[in-house]
Write a protein that holds these residues in place. Structure first.
Motif, PDB file in Angstrom:
ATOM      1  N   GLY A  50      17.517  35.991  15.010  1.00 51.49           N
ATOM      2  CA  GLY A  50      17.250  35.314  13.735  1.00 51.49           C
ATOM      3  C   GLY A  50      17.150  36.278  12.566  1.00 51.49           C
ATOM      4  O   GLY A  50      16.780  35.893  11.461  1.00 51.49           O
TER       5      GLY A  50
ATOM      6  N   ASP B 209      14.948  38.313  12.040  1.00 49.73           N
ATOM      7  CA  ASP B 209      13.555  38.390  11.591  1.00 49.73           C
ATOM      8  C   ASP B 209      13.081  39.835  11.654  1.00 49.73           C
ATOM      9  O   ASP B 209      13.348  40.526  12.629  1.00 49.73           O
ATOM     10  CB  ASP B 209      12.649  37.554  12.496  1.00 49.73           C
ATOM     11  CG  ASP B 209      12.909  36.074  12.328  1.00 49.73           C
ATOM     12  OD1 ASP B 209      13.339  35.681  11.227  1.00 49.73           O
ATOM     13  OD2 ASP B 209      12.693  35.327  13.302  1.00 49.73           O
TER      14      ASP B 209
ATOM     15  N   ARG C 260      14.133  31.685  23.878  1.00 48.75           N
ATOM     16  CA  ARG C 260      14.361  31.899  22.448  1.00 48.75           C
ATOM     17  C   ARG C 260      14.553  33.396  22.202  1.00 48.75           C
ATOM     18  O   ARG C 260      13.934  34.219  22.869  1.00 48.75           O
ATOM     19  CB  ARG C 260      13.158  31.411  21.642  1.00 48.75           C
ATOM     20  CG  ARG C 260      13.159  29.914  21.408  1.00 48.75           C
ATOM     21  CD  ARG C 260      11.955  29.485  20.589  1.00 48.75           C
ATOM     22  NE  ARG C 260      10.726  29.589  21.354  1.00 48.75           N
ATOM     23  CZ  ARG C 260       9.677  30.304  20.984  1.00 48.75           C
ATOM     24  NH1 ARG C 260       9.704  30.992  19.870  1.00 48.75           N
ATOM     25  NH2 ARG C 260       8.596  30.353  21.740  1.00 48.75           N
TER      26      ARG C 260
END
Ligand SMILES: Cc1cc2nc3c(=O)[nH]c(=O)nc-3n(C[C@H](O)[C@H](O)[C@H](O)COP(=O)(O)O)c2cc1C
Length: 387
Positions: free
Chosen positions: A55, A57, A133
């Protein structure tokens, strides 16, 4: 290649490859007497942060410990968790065992962990929950390795260590790490004594790379990207066995031993008294309505480790079959591989007679691999039952 030593992408591959192949686990050659400046650590972390994260992040966090009292506390935990390494190292000393050096080196680190001028922990926001995830271990490991490469490029070194992970609560208490953070790896960082390191012996890509299906190998890179007999098409089956290689060896080196779960091979017998390299044996095979016998020549034989044979012509066999036993933890990993030779009339004949030769070749590989896996599993069961 372009005219200087750089390739078309602009890299000096000699240097890049040297960095990638010589970034070793360094322990005994860490220079504990030379300070590691903060600037160098920041630079290496900046480089490491170029690695991807799930992601995108920015969730990685790095903890650098230079305070002597804090390092000592971590060193005590490392020594406690790593005590077994010292015992193993003592046991292996002088034995010539394949892991003697790595345990000697690891034990040294257990005794000297806190002496590293800096301990660097790579951590991340999040707790591993097996949800699949992205963002946790898989968002740290690539970055942590880049950190190692960056260290090496600047004359420093380290070792990937996880022994502190067995005491995360204690670690969190000492370092004030809040809930919800996972520490992945701790690096003892120092300049290295000397900068020459050698590439390690590793398995070749050809042995551990599977094309299109698990266990489908090729011995050579194909020139046209296709599935060609000239590329040394093969298959491999493996199994872990809870017994030392010495205990596995009799089960693979005596072809008359009745452990073969292959549906094709009906039995085999030595031709004469000879054993070992150059010995021959005859195997009896059955596939559907077809039955045939074939002479096999032992083409590689390393007592306790390797038993290989080729069919018909040892210099240019129709098939090359190979058992290899490797150390795996305290047990063994048995690897059974085969390569279809260009003289393999059966498979080549089937393929040539077909409109879709690749499907025929791969169908045959599936069949062979399945028999080989059955044999591996049967050997495992027999060895473990006997021990
Ligand atoms: C996940 C992981 C955990 C490791 N944990 C430790 C450790 O706690 N202590 C240690 O001394 N080495 C540790 N190592 C290093 C390995 O034991 C091994 O020495 C190294 O991979 C082989 O040396 P090389 O990198 O120079 O080829 C770890 C490596 C990995 C990948």
């Amino acid at each position: 290649m372009t005219s200087d030593s750089h390739n078309d992408a602009g890299f000096d591959l000699d240097q890049v490859d040297r960095l990638l192949t010589t970034t070793r686990s360094v322990r005994k050659r860490l220079d504990f007497d030379r300070d590691v400046p903060d600037r160098v650590i920041f630079d290496c972390i900046d480089l490491a942060e170029q690695a991807p994260s799930g992601g995108n992040d920015a969730s990685r966090r790095w903890i650098v410990i230079k305070d002597e009292a804090t390092k000592r506390k971590l060193g005590e935990i490392y020594a406690r968790n790593g005590e077994f390494m010292i015992n193993v190292a003592d046991r292996l000393e002088g034995s010539g065992h394949g892991k003697e050096k790595v345990f000697s080196s690891s034990a040294y680190l257990v005794e000297n962990f806190a002496k590293a001028p800096a301990l660097v922990i790579a951590a991340i926001w999040g707790i591993h929950d097996n949800s699949g995830r992205p963002g946790l271990f898989d968002s740290v490991i690539q970055s942590a390795w880049s950190f190692n490469l960056a260290l090496r490029s600047r004359g420093l070194g380290s070792t990937w260590t996880t022994l502190l992970n067995a005491s995360v609560d204690e670690l969190a208490g000492i370092l004030g790490i809040p809930d919800g953070i996972t520490t992945i790896v701790t690096f003892p960082v120092a300049y290295t004594k000397g900068t020459e390191f050698k590439p390690a012996a590793r398995r070749q890509a050809e042995q551990i790379t599977y094309f299109d299906r698990w266990g489908f190998t090729k011995a050579r890179a194909s020139e046209d990207g296709g599935v060609n007999f000239e590329d040394g098409l093969g298959v491999v089956a493996e199994v872990d066995i809870e017994a030392t290689p010495r205990k596995v060896w009799p089960f693979i080196s005596d072809i008359e031993f009745p452990v073969d779960a292959s549906e094709e091979l009906q039995g085999a017998a030595w031709n004469g008294e000879a054993r070992g390299l150059g010995a021959t044996f005859t195997g009896h095979n059955k596939l559907g309505d077809m039955e045939w016998s074939i002479e096999n020549h032992v083409t590689d034989y390393v007592e306790g480790r390797v038993f290989e044979w080729g069919t018909v012509d040892p210099a240019n066999p129709g098939g090359r079959w190979r058992f290899e036993i490797m150390d795996q933890g305290v047990g063994s990993r048995l690897r059974f591989s085969m390569e279809i030779g260009t003289e393999n009339n059966l498979t080549i004949g089937f393929a040539e007679a077909s409109e879709n030769p690749v499907a025929v070749i791969n169908g045959r590989r599936k069949q062979i691999r399945s028999n080989m896996q059955r044999t591996c599993d049967a050997i495992k069961a027999a060895v473990e039952a006997a021990n």
